[in-house]
Design a protein around this motif. Structure first.
Motif: not given
Length: 319
Positions: A99-103
């Motif tokens: 979830i964290f590494f999403l634009p």
């Protein structure tokens, strides 16, 4: 009829607070009253459920402000804190890589903005009054619990057989209780009930079976957005610590999909921030979350003790 309804659900479960938009907005409203010795927690469900903010308060004399939201990217809330507040204390940021590494333009980020930051900014007087009137009853009466025991939620939870290629709504087991400060803890029943644990594992497995997102295609964009905001936050004296609590099961098995050296290590390097990854510490490395992803009360306590100690040792909070 209402008395019978209430007595029945009290026999099934205890009354508790709804962790809704109004409760989040209550905590967000406190942000500008904090100083440089205070702590704010953002992230997704692990940052919300794996830290006991009342225990933290007893250890440090400061109760963290809990603004993490389950199932969400922390970026919209980070952006709000940096751009729309003067807070310059410690930000503890939970990293759930998927979830964290999403634009920031990804639908999951847009959804969390709508139910948190946008709701807080657009909350009407009627909504504020409704919450003020509702709050005293929220944790006293079981039947008003919107998520599980209101008549509407019960009707929506009725399960019908799925048609070909059509999946009905998921039935989420009750896993946590939340108080008025948004401190959360795993319920006694969920900690020991393997049926509920397996229900939750099945949900995680369903998510895992979906077409995987190509994280490498937006890796630079995703990391850059955090780098820029954290740089601005540090300019005004703020401090940042990233946390990666223990996971098992499919979450552990899938760690190579978002390689640590390309994402976690690069994030810490480019933001010049401290990070605490469970794989680096023997005392938390072998925790065993009941449904692979979130701590029971015992491990929540141990993780909170560990985190506070490390933050003190690294000079990020006062002894």
């Amino acid at each position: 009829m209402l008395t019978g309804y209430e007595l029945y659900f009290r026999s099934v479960d205890n009354p508790r607070y709804d962790d809704n938009e109004d409760l989040w907005a209550d905590q967000r409203r406190k942000l500008n009253n904090l100083d440089q010795d205070d702590v704010v927690i953002i992230g997704s469900s692990r940052a919300h459920q794996d830290i006991n903010i009342h225990l933290w308060d007893s250890l440090t004399g400061r109760r963290p402000l809990q603004l993490a939201l389950p199932g969400s990217s922390p970026y919209p809330i980070l952006e709000d804190i940096v751009d729309n507040s003067e807070f310059n204390g410690l930000l503890v940021i939970g990293v759930a890589p998927g979830i964290f590494f999403l634009p920031k333009n990804h639908p999951w980020a847009s959804q969390v903005r709508e139910k948190s930051v946008d709701y807080y900014n657009k909350q009407t007087y009627a909504q504020k009054l409704n919450h003020i009137l509702y709050k005293p009853f929220d944790h006293q009466l079981a039947y008003v619990n919107n998520e599980d025991y209101s008549l509407r939620s019960l009707l929506e939870s009725v399960q019908f057989g799925n048609r070909d290629s059509v999946r009905g709504p998921l039935e989420w087991p009750h896993m946590i209780d939340v108080d008025e400060y948004r401190n959360s803890s795993m319920t006694d029943q969920f900690e020991v009930d393997t049926v509920l644990q397996n229900m939750q594992k099945n949900i995680w497995s369903l998510f895992d079976s979906e077409v995987p997102y190509n994280y490498d295609s937006t890796r630079e964009e995703a990391i850059d957005q955090y780098v820029k905001k954290i740089k601005n936050f540090k300019k005004r004296g703020g401090k940042v610590a990233f946390i990666r609590p223990t996971v098992t099961g499919i979450y552990y098995e899938n760690m190579n999909m978002i390689p640590r050296e390309k994402y976690w290590d690069e994030l810490l390097k480019r933001t010049n921030s401290q990070g605490y990854h469970f794989m680096d510490y023997e005392e938390i490395k072998y925790f065993d979350p009941p449904e692979w992803s979130h701590f029971n009360k015992k491990d929540q306590k141990l993780f909170t003790l560990f985190l506070v100690r490390k933050l003190k040792e690294d000079g990020l909070i006062k002894n």
